[in-house]
Design a protein around this motif. Structure first.
Motif, PDB file in Angstrom:
ATOM      1  N   LEU A 346       5.280   4.852  17.138  1.00  0.00           N
ATOM      2  CA  LEU A 346       5.154   3.571  16.514  1.00  0.00           C
ATOM      3  C   LEU A 346       6.497   2.566  16.223  1.00  0.00           C
ATOM      4  N   GLU A 347       7.259   3.367  16.637  1.00  0.00           N
ATOM      5  CA  GLU A 347       8.743   2.413  16.637  1.00  0.00           C
ATOM      6  C   GLU A 347       8.724   1.536  18.107  1.00  0.00           C
ATOM      7  N   LYS A 348       7.933   1.714  18.661  1.00  0.00           N
ATOM      8  CA  LYS A 348       7.767   0.928  20.001  1.00  0.00           C
ATOM      9  C   LYS A 348       6.853  -0.047  19.983  1.00  0.00           C
ATOM     10  N   MET A 349       6.036   0.092  18.979  1.00  0.00           N
ATOM     11  CA  MET A 349       4.811  -0.729  18.928  1.00  0.00           C
ATOM     12  C   MET A 349       5.160  -2.106  17.896  1.00  0.00           C
ATOM     13  N   VAL A 350       4.900  -3.226  18.331  1.00  0.00           N
ATOM     14  CA  VAL A 350       5.394  -4.455  17.670  1.00  0.00           C
ATOM     15  C   VAL A 350       4.052  -4.712  16.579  1.00  0.00           C
ATOM     16  N   PHE A 351       4.286  -4.750  15.556  1.00  0.00           N
ATOM     17  CA  PHE A 351       3.176  -5.356  14.536  1.00  0.00           C
ATOM     18  C   PHE A 351       3.387  -7.079  14.502  1.00  0.00           C
ATOM     19  N   GLN A 352       4.414  -7.638  14.293  1.00  0.00           N
ATOM     20  CA  GLN A 352       4.490  -9.025  14.444  1.00  0.00           C
ATOM     21  C   GLN A 352       5.924  -9.249  14.777  1.00  0.00           C
ATOM     22  N   LYS A 354       8.267 -11.283  13.873  1.00  0.00           N
ATOM     23  CA  LYS A 354       9.353 -11.535  13.000  1.00  0.00           C
ATOM     24  C   LYS A 354       9.122 -10.198  11.849  1.00  0.00           C
ATOM     25  N   LEU A 355       8.173  -9.607  11.771  1.00  0.00           N
ATOM     26  CA  LEU A 355       7.973  -8.543  10.820  1.00  0.00           C
ATOM     27  C   LEU A 355       8.185  -7.299  11.524  1.00  0.00           C
ATOM     28  N   GLY A 356       8.596  -7.127  12.512  1.00  0.00           N
ATOM     29  CA  GLY A 356       8.990  -5.707  13.433  1.00  0.00           C
ATOM     30  C   GLY A 356       7.999  -4.999  13.867  1.00  0.00           C
ATOM     31  N   THR A 357       8.391  -3.856  14.082  1.00  0.00           N
ATOM     32  CA  THR A 357       7.245  -2.751  14.548  1.00  0.00           C
ATOM     33  C   THR A 357       6.369  -2.341  13.445  1.00  0.00           C
ATOM     34  N   ILE A 358       5.432  -1.495  14.064  1.00  0.00           N
ATOM     35  CA  ILE A 358       4.508  -0.811  13.235  1.00  0.00           C
ATOM     36  C   ILE A 358       5.085   0.238  12.203  1.00  0.00           C
ATOM     37  N   ALA A 359       6.104   0.902  12.993  1.00  0.00           N
ATOM     38  CA  ALA A 359       6.941   1.767  12.282  1.00  0.00           C
ATOM     39  C   ALA A 359       7.429   1.097  10.786  1.00  0.00           C
ATOM     40  N   ASP A 360       8.188  -0.012  11.132  1.00  0.00           N
ATOM     41  CA  ASP A 360       8.864  -0.677  10.121  1.00  0.00           C
ATOM     42  C   ASP A 360       7.511  -1.048   9.078  1.00  0.00           C
ATOM     43  N   LYS A 361       6.674  -1.435   9.501  1.00  0.00           N
ATOM     44  CA  LYS A 361       5.617  -2.036   8.289  1.00  0.00           C
ATOM     45  C   LYS A 361       5.196  -0.590   7.679  1.00  0.00           C
ATOM     46  N   ALA A 455      -1.540  -0.962  -0.607  1.00  0.00           N
ATOM     47  CA  ALA A 455      -0.268  -1.240  -0.248  1.00  0.00           C
ATOM     48  C   ALA A 455      -0.051  -1.755   1.043  1.00  0.00           C
ATOM     49  N   ASP A 456      -1.027  -1.271   2.045  1.00  0.00           N
ATOM     50  CA  ASP A 456      -0.820  -1.852   3.563  1.00  0.00           C
ATOM     51  C   ASP A 456      -1.402  -3.351   3.582  1.00  0.00           C
ATOM     52  N   LYS A 457      -2.282  -3.728   2.751  1.00  0.00           N
ATOM     53  CA  LYS A 457      -2.775  -5.293   2.801  1.00  0.00           C
ATOM     54  C   LYS A 457      -1.693  -6.047   2.096  1.00  0.00           C
ATOM     55  N   LEU A 458      -1.023  -5.478   1.182  1.00  0.00           N
ATOM     56  CA  LEU A 458      -0.043  -6.456   0.381  1.00  0.00           C
ATOM     57  C   LEU A 458       1.134  -6.621   1.416  1.00  0.00           C
ATOM     58  N   ASP A 459       1.246  -5.569   1.979  1.00  0.00           N
ATOM     59  CA  ASP A 459       2.523  -5.863   2.932  1.00  0.00           C
ATOM     60  C   ASP A 459       2.336  -6.919   3.861  1.00  0.00           C
ATOM     61  N   THR A 460       1.076  -6.616   4.469  1.00  0.00           N
ATOM     62  CA  THR A 460       0.642  -7.523   5.687  1.00  0.00           C
ATOM     63  C   THR A 460       0.650  -8.981   4.879  1.00  0.00           C
ATOM     64  N   ILE A 461      -0.079  -9.191   4.136  1.00  0.00           N
ATOM     65  CA  ILE A 461      -0.324 -10.608   3.208  1.00  0.00           C
ATOM     66  C   ILE A 461       1.212 -11.311   2.939  1.00  0.00           C
ATOM     67  N   VAL A 462       1.874 -10.231   2.015  1.00  0.00           N
ATOM     68  CA  VAL A 462       3.137 -10.942   1.615  1.00  0.00           C
ATOM     69  C   VAL A 462       4.054 -11.217   3.005  1.00  0.00           C
ATOM     70  N   GLY A 463       4.270 -10.194   3.629  1.00  0.00           N
ATOM     71  CA  GLY A 463       4.998 -10.277   4.901  1.00  0.00           C
ATOM     72  C   GLY A 463       4.732 -11.625   5.773  1.00  0.00           C
ATOM     73  N   CYS A 464       3.425 -11.823   5.842  1.00  0.00           N
ATOM     74  CA  CYS A 464       2.945 -12.938   6.643  1.00  0.00           C
ATOM     75  C   CYS A 464       3.276 -14.246   6.183  1.00  0.00           C
ATOM     76  N   PRO A 477      -5.372 -15.101  11.987  1.00  0.00           N
ATOM     77  CA  PRO A 477      -5.283 -14.233  13.023  1.00  0.00           C
ATOM     78  C   PRO A 477      -5.236 -12.642  12.273  1.00  0.00           C
ATOM     79  N   TYR A 478      -4.650 -12.511  11.099  1.00  0.00           N
ATOM     80  CA  TYR A 478      -4.362 -11.518  10.670  1.00  0.00           C
ATOM     81  C   TYR A 478      -5.294 -11.147   9.299  1.00  0.00           C
TER      82      TYR A 478
END
Lengths: 695, 297
Positions: A346-352, A354-361, A455-464, A477-478
């Motif tokens: 997951l370290e190599k998989m981009v989430f977004q 500006k928001l880094g990889t899936i591992a970061d997420k 937690a996952d959703k908060l991260d996505t929303i606040v991050g975006c 899109p998200y």
């Protein structure tokens, strides 16, 4: 008046099935608008869609437009007539422009001034002359995707190949991309033949003879009948998904239901994968026993009759076998890689970007999960499960299976987690953290799943929102809106006592400990709040709370979701309850007058009459109990406490002049009212409500 | 019907529709679309009708000859008609009949499938054609190529030869298909399949491939500036194939991937533009005095 029936049929190369429902609605609406605007009366509009045609039959169309008579306003009288009372150039020009003479002029007063008018009569035209303009209705249809073809400049859903346009027996002439209208339609691509349509009223039946069922509801019925017959014969239960039925009926002009089988050995693959293979890739209906067990069979629909059905079935079986072999291969292959191995990928998989990889997420999600667990004071085991689930929440994203069937994310995660020895709660939480998967979808059942999901959703929303990805119109899109709604629904579902506004702050804080560049924090916090308030309003709407009451309870924030809903429900009741009217009037009056000043402290020494004193005393007693009610989220009792203030407030206003000349007295009274207003606002902004009590 | 007979039948059919019969293009590529006979010739106003067989390399699909359906290299039969004829669907269905597929005995459908190749800056709308549930053909109206709007629109028909043959010959395993009487696909292609898979996944020299990519890229840029469109395009194809080899070996990370695709796309765009300009300079010789567009709809 004489009437005729009218038919338009646009023949196209196969349109995407997913466009047809909307195309049919548009065709209906735009035809209706067109005729209405043209003032042509008609009895009924009936529309038809198949993969190859869009058609509309309009019955009892009047042969002439309605006539219209209207007044045309000209120059003012003093301009229309010169000093000698002769018609001026302006008046002559006006009548000419209207196709009239000066003799037709009469005067009428409008806002104290007399103007020249003529009566204009416009005779309705023959409908026949107007029908060719249906071309514009066709060209006004919109589709999610349009194309060009050959050397035409038109952009349309698919190439137009023929058009039928009939006013009874007469062809209505127009053309699009060089295709002229005619009375010749096409039958089924393989079973039918070209056919001359004799009149609009015979259209449906004539095409049926050419193996085209133009009515999509009829095609659906035929498919359902076919499925029922198979169910009866085989003692099956065929799982009919409405969306799939819709799509399949839009892929065929002449449906014939058939079945096929696959080898039982594939049943070792998780059934979600088998079903996805069948439904998404092949548009088959899965088959179960009466007890709900998945069977190695499928039901499909052919675009044709029942000749050589075994060949068709055999071919389909072969395709499915290849698909299921792939699925089984993926399933076996995936089990060769441990969860930790996958998590590393997951370290190599981009989430977004500006928001880094899936591992970061995932790392952020873990932190938020921990904070939520302590905020909710969850026990040690649940906390452990939730944190573990967060850690491995995304590991299945790099499996072959999820790569192939994206919609199985989480579902495969749960299966593989169990195979790799994770406990049931953790495994389930992985699956549940994607819930709700669609609007109105299932919510997580377990506490751990609910926490990770939030937690996952908060991260996505606040991050975006922090990096400027803000949904607008149809652009989301998200799926931030769905996710925000999901958070509120989950909190409510778990009946958790959390203040939603606190969650944003917690998540924002997590972001401040990363190197992600966020926009101005204050602005971000504001936009998050605004974003969630809209979602909360949506939840209230879902609970049959009207707009005004929603605005009233959300005026001071979302707070505790369940309590906000309870307050809203109380108010929905009270706004129709005539016995509440005195209370409502008292409280609203307090709010309105309090708005004229602010709380600068109350000095009881300045009270002039006993009504002031009494209001102050009651307020203080009420407030202690009232605050307890708020803390315990008891909506009805809190409102009960406010009701106790009714009579003291009325008495107060009866005997006290708030906005008096004496500034000291005025300020003191406004302070008292403001303190009361504050506790009312803590319940809701009652001024926003449209009260509907009968008296 | 053997694969050889199928090819002959399709060639005859499309030859009768006035298509130029071409041979496969001699640079490695992932799909028939990438042949300059499609990608470049579909651009601009000149009419163009062509049909050819294209061996197509997909390194990531290599399975050492062990998978009954997946191949490092398969064959496509490619047809391009520009402008797209009004009866193109009928022409296509006639070709199936010529192959012995009677639509009345089967279920043939046109199922929406929009095609996009970001590497080539190309996109189109159309269908995959289903024969009894199996995708046998990709049918696309090009809308954009190399970042340029397709005008007039070319239609592309791509038959998957092995897919179609497995249906016609009723074989489960691609290696059992008869290429011609007495000779199977396995006889001809098993060894190369095995060796190419071994090379792709185990033996390829990663450093060399990265170097080649850059070298090819530079050469493409250099000669494009000199207006040599076709040689430049050959180097773009080489870039693309080299990228596919690297990607199959899993040495390109997700973030890098976008970067590489972007580099190939930029080249493809530049070449598409240069091709049209060059044809225009030559006065669009294949127009032969015909009108470019004849209609205002």
């Amino acid at each position: 008046m004489k009437t005729t029936n009218v038919l338009f049929e646009i023949g196209l190369e196969e349109m995407p099935a997913r466009f047809l429902n909307d195309a049919q609605k548009q065709l209906e609406q735009k035809t209706r608008d067109w005729l209405t605007e043209l003032r042509i009366p008609f009895e009924k509009i009936k529309t038809y869609v198949t993969p190859r045609r869009l058609a509309v039959v309009i019955t009892e169309v009047a042969e002439k437009q309605h006539d219209i008579e209207e007044e045309a306003k000209g120059p003012a009288k003093k301009i229309a007539l010169d000093e000698e009372g002769n018609w001026s150039k302006a008046a002559i020009g006006f009548t000419k422009g209207q196709g009239k003479n000066v003799e037709d002029i009469y005067f009428k007063e409008l806002k104290g001034i007399e103007y020249a008018y003529v009566n204009k009569f416009i005779e309705g035209k023959q409908t026949k002359e107007l029908l060719p303009a249906f071309k514009d209705v066709i060209l006004s249809l919109t589709f999610p995707k349009n194309m060009r073809w050959s050397n035409h400049n038109l952009r349309f859903v698919r190439p137009i190949r023929w058009m039928v346009a009939l006013n009874e027996h007469e062809i209505i002439p127009f053309e699009i991309t060089g295709v002229p209208t005619n009375n010749e339609s096409q039958g089924h691509r393989f079973l039918g033949e070209p056919i001359e349509i004799s009149s609009p009223s015979t259209y449906v039946d004539q095409l049926k003879q050419q193996y085209v069922i133009v009515d999509s509801d009829e095609r659906k019925d035929l498919i359902l009948q076919g499925i029922k017959a198979l169910e009866g014969r085989q003692n099956w239960k065929v799982v009919v998904d409405q969306d799939l039925l819709d799509e399949v009926s839009h892929l065929v002009e002449f449906p014939t239901v058939f079945s096929g089988a696959f080898s039982e050995e594939f049943l070792s693959v998780p059934e979600e994968a088998l079903i996805t293979s069948m439904k998404e890739h092949q548009r088959y209906f899965p088959v179960r026993t009466q007890d709900g067990e998945l069977l190695p069979n499928f039901v499909a629909v052919r675009n044709g009759d029942d000749h050589h059905l075994e060949t068709v079935s055999k071919g389909n079986e072969k395709v499915l076998k290849a698909r299921l072999s792939d699925a089984r291969f993926f399933y076996e292959e995936d089990q060769k890689h441990s969860i930790e191995e996958n998590v590393n990928k997951l370290e190599k998989m981009v989430f977004q970007e500006k928001l880094g990889t899936i591992a970061d997420k995932v790392r952020r999600t873990i932190t938020i999960t921990k904070k939520l667990c302590s905020l909710l004071q969850l026990d040690e085991q649940t906390t452990k499960n939730a944190v573990r689930a967060a850690e491995i929440s995304k590991f299945d994203l790099v499996t072959n299976m999820v790569n192939e069937f994206t919609e199985l994310q989480g579902i495969m995660g749960e299966k593989y987690a169990i195979l790799f020895g994770e406990n049931q709660q953790v495994a389930k939480a992985i699956n549940e953290h994607y819930m709700p998967r669609h609007a109105g979808g299932e919510l997580p059942e377990t506490v751990a799943g609910s926490v990770v999901s939030i937690a996952d959703k908060l991260d996505t929303i606040v991050g975006c929102l922090s990096v400027g990805i803000i949904p607008s119109g149809s652009q989301d899109p998200y799926a931030l809106r769905r996710q925000a709604l999901g958070i509120l629904q989950i909190i409510n579902n778990q009946a958790w006592d959390v203040n939603v506004d606190e969650l944003f702050a917690t998540t924002l804080e997590v972001y401040q400990h990363t190197d992600i560049e966020t926009s101005d924090l204050k602005e971000v916090a504001e936009s998050i709040k605004e974003f969630f308030t809209l979602r909360a309003s949506y939840i209230l709407k879902d609970q049959q709370v009207d707009q005004d009451v929603r605005d009233a309870v959300l005026a001071s924030g979302i707070g505790n979701v369940a309590f906000t809903i309870a307050k809203a429900k109380q108010l929905m009741e009270k706004r129709h309850d005539s016995s509440f009217k005195p209370t409502q009037e008292a409280l609203v009056r307090v709010l309105n007058i309090a708005a004229k000043g602010e709380d600068t402290g109350i000095d009881p020494q300045l009270f002039e009459n006993k009504q002031e004193q009494e209001l102050f005393d009651t307020f203080q007693t009420v407030n202690t109990t009232y605050q307890k009610c708020l803390n315990n989220h008891l909506a009805d009792e809190a409102l009960q406490q406010l009701t106790t203030l009714t009579s003291p407030i009325h008495e107060f206003f009866e005997h006290t002049m708030v906005m008096t000349e004496n500034d000291n007295l005025k300020t003191n009274r406004l302070s008292l009212l403001n303190q009361i207003a504050d506790i009312i606002y803590a319940f809701a902004d009652l001024t926003k409500i449209q009260w509907k009590q009968q008296q | 019907m053997t694969i050889q007979e199928m090819i002959l039948t399709l060639q005859k059919h499309w030859s009768d529709q006035n298509c130029i019969l071409m041979q496969a293009y001699d640079v490695e590529k992932g799909a028939g679309t990438m042949s300059p006979m499609t990608l470049l010739r579909s651009l601009g106003p000149e009419p163009w009708n062509v049909a050819y067989v294209e061996p197509s390399r997909r390194p990531a699909d290599g399975r050492y000859g062990q998978n009954p359906n997946r191949l490092y290299q398969h064959h496509q039969f490619q047809v391009i008609m520009k402008p797209s004829p009004e009866n193109i669907q009928e022409l296509y269905l006639d070709s199936l009949k010529a192959l012995g597929i009677d639509p009345l005995q089967h279920d043939i459908r046109f199922v929406e499938d929009n095609w996009e190749n970001p590497t080539l800056g190309a996109a189109g709308l159309g269908w995959e054609v289903w024969l009894d549930g199996m995708e046998i053909t990709q049918f696309t109206y090009f809308q954009q190529i190399g970042g340029l709007e397709a005008n007039p629109v070319a239609v592309e028909i791509t038959y998957g030869i092995e897919r179609l043959a497995s249906y016609i010959q009723d074989k489960e395993n691609v290696f059992d298909l008869e290429w011609t009487h007495g000779v199977t696909v396995g006889d001809i292609f098993y060894q190369p399949e095995y060796e190419h898979s071994t090379y792709t996944f185990e033996e390829s020299d990663t450093d060399m491939l990265f170097n080649l990519f850059s070298t090819y890229e530079q050469e493409a840029k250099r000669i494009m500036e000199k207006g040599l469109v076709f040689p430049a395009y050959d180097y773009v194809l080489k870039c693309s194939h080299t990228f596919n080899l690297l990607d199959a070996k899993g040495v390109i990370s997700v973030t890098e991937r976008t970067g590489y695709i972007g580099r190939v796309r930029n080249l493809a765009r530049a070449i598409a533009k240069a091709y049209v300009e060059e044809r225009e300079r030559l006065g669009f010789p294949m127009l032969k005095g015909e009108a470019v567009t004849d209609e205002n709809n």
